[in-house]
Enzyme design. Sequence first.
Site, PDB file in Angstrom:
ATOM      1  N   ASP A  14      11.052  17.287  -0.591  1.00  0.00           N
ATOM      2  CA  ASP A  14      10.058  16.900   0.403  1.00  0.00           C
ATOM      3  C   ASP A  14       8.759  17.678   0.269  1.00  0.00           C
ATOM      4  O   ASP A  14       7.662  17.088   0.291  1.00  0.00           O
ATOM      5  CB  ASP A  14      10.626  17.074   1.815  1.00  0.00           C
ATOM      6  CG  ASP A  14      11.739  16.079   2.114  1.00  0.00           C
ATOM      7  OD1 ASP A  14      11.816  15.057   1.406  1.00  0.00           O
ATOM      8  OD2 ASP A  14      12.527  16.322   3.045  1.00  0.00           O
ATOM      9  N   ARG A  95      10.340  31.623  11.301  1.00  0.00           N
ATOM     10  CA  ARG A  95       9.086  30.857  11.281  1.00  0.00           C
ATOM     11  C   ARG A  95       7.850  31.743  11.419  1.00  0.00           C
ATOM     12  O   ARG A  95       6.887  31.579  10.659  1.00  0.00           O
ATOM     13  CB  ARG A  95       9.101  29.763  12.353  1.00  0.00           C
ATOM     14  CG  ARG A  95      10.245  28.765  12.233  1.00  0.00           C
ATOM     15  CD  ARG A  95      10.535  28.373  10.815  1.00  0.00           C
ATOM     16  NE  ARG A  95      11.570  27.352  10.708  1.00  0.00           N
ATOM     17  CZ  ARG A  95      12.422  27.268   9.706  1.00  0.00           C
ATOM     18  NH1 ARG A  95      12.396  28.153   8.719  1.00  0.00           N
ATOM     19  NH2 ARG A  95      13.317  26.305   9.655  1.00  0.00           N
ATOM     20  N   ASP A 124      10.677  23.395  15.135  1.00  0.00           N
ATOM     21  CA  ASP A 124       9.948  24.149  14.125  1.00  0.00           C
ATOM     22  C   ASP A 124       8.469  23.765  14.030  1.00  0.00           C
ATOM     23  O   ASP A 124       7.621  24.601  13.718  1.00  0.00           O
ATOM     24  CB  ASP A 124      10.616  23.993  12.752  1.00  0.00           C
ATOM     25  CG  ASP A 124      11.836  24.885  12.617  1.00  0.00           C
ATOM     26  OD1 ASP A 124      11.931  25.866  13.376  1.00  0.00           O
ATOM     27  OD2 ASP A 124      12.692  24.596  11.765  1.00  0.00           O
ATOM     28  N   SER A 175      21.319  18.700   7.680  1.00  0.00           N
ATOM     29  CA  SER A 175      20.069  19.433   7.607  1.00  0.00           C
ATOM     30  C   SER A 175      20.422  20.907   7.730  1.00  0.00           C
ATOM     31  O   SER A 175      21.046  21.321   8.710  1.00  0.00           O
ATOM     32  CB  SER A 175      19.142  19.012   8.748  1.00  0.00           C
ATOM     33  OG  SER A 175      17.985  19.811   8.766  1.00  0.00           O
TER      34      SER A 175
END
Length: 397
Positions: A14, A95, A124, A175
């Site tokens: 991706d 993050r 996220d 995921s």
Amino acid sequence: MTERVVLAYSGGLDTSVAIGWIAEETGAEVIAVAVDVGQGGEDLDVIRKRALACGAVEAEVADAKDEFADEYCLPAIKANALYMDRYPLVSAISRPAIVKHLVAAAKKHGADTVAHGCTGKGNDQVRFEAGIVALAPELKCIAPVRDYAMTRDKAIAFCEEKNLPIATTKKSPYSIDQNVFGRAVETGFLEDIWNGPIEDIYEYTSNPAEHRDADEVVISFKEGVPVAIDGKPVTVLQAIQQLNERAGAQGIGRIDMVEDRLVGIKSREVYEAPGAIALITAHQELENVTVERELARYKRQVEQRWGEMVYDGLWFSPLKRALDGFINEANQHVTGDIRMTMHGGRAVVTGRRSEESLYDFNLATYDSGDTFDQSKAQGFIELFGLSAKIAAKRDQA
């Protein structure tokens, strides 16, 4: 001058496709930035070369494992951070660590936009974008999957059309996000919350139901920081890594929960965080021994708020910074050793010792040597309950 976009790059399909996709959609040059927070997988240099081969004009990679452990995992340990009393914020704390490197790269390369690979449905996207604007309010944010409808089918077609050097194998039904602090698994058959997890989804932990000998460990802290395992000095990163291995071998740190996402939906998540759970369990118990009662009670309220803010993507907010100051102050006396037995999926504290201990054996004992003056208890209770007694008399009148 051609505009530039900094892309949070993982090396997967991706984000590799996103390099060319962003260039076509915006006309901008793309700088790929990959940050190693202990997620494992491919070598950083391999990832850097792939980004360049996919069309990035620049590619930066950062080994941030120690930085991540010291500046993000450690505050979570000191805060005993467990969102909804269970989840040790595995993805949430990674993050802001990545965001810091994205913003630095944007400033270095003169980019005015930062891109990430998140969807419009999860937490996220907020963590990335709220963090980016908190550090650099002038930057814009884009998300190709969310903003330009870059579905996986389109990504595969784009990859094949442009002959990009990346495999387009069938996607895992799950995921998965992982770093040194833990691993998160969602989607696939787990979206039916009646379905139980199967052993195949776990990597950091062994089946706790399998027979194995117990493992006893002594974790030493100084001012809330893990500094030794079984008497041998460790960095924070080493403490997490060693306990990932040892606690993981005992099946510790598996979490299956339905959690409240920031975007308003409930989501089924399976986590495994053996090192995080072992360290937080030990840290909590050492606080029980060394932190004064009123401070400990208030800190538990702060811990919940701190965890919610970090989960919600507010790592760089003023309140979060202020709470960090409180948590560090509360950890000033959290020094000593905790002994735990790890077995059957549980980390059980069996011993505590500290030069900073507030536990007084002579006050606590019921045997000879008791120094607690019981004669004062009656008057204390009478005064302590006086306001309730007066109100009760009124209410019964």
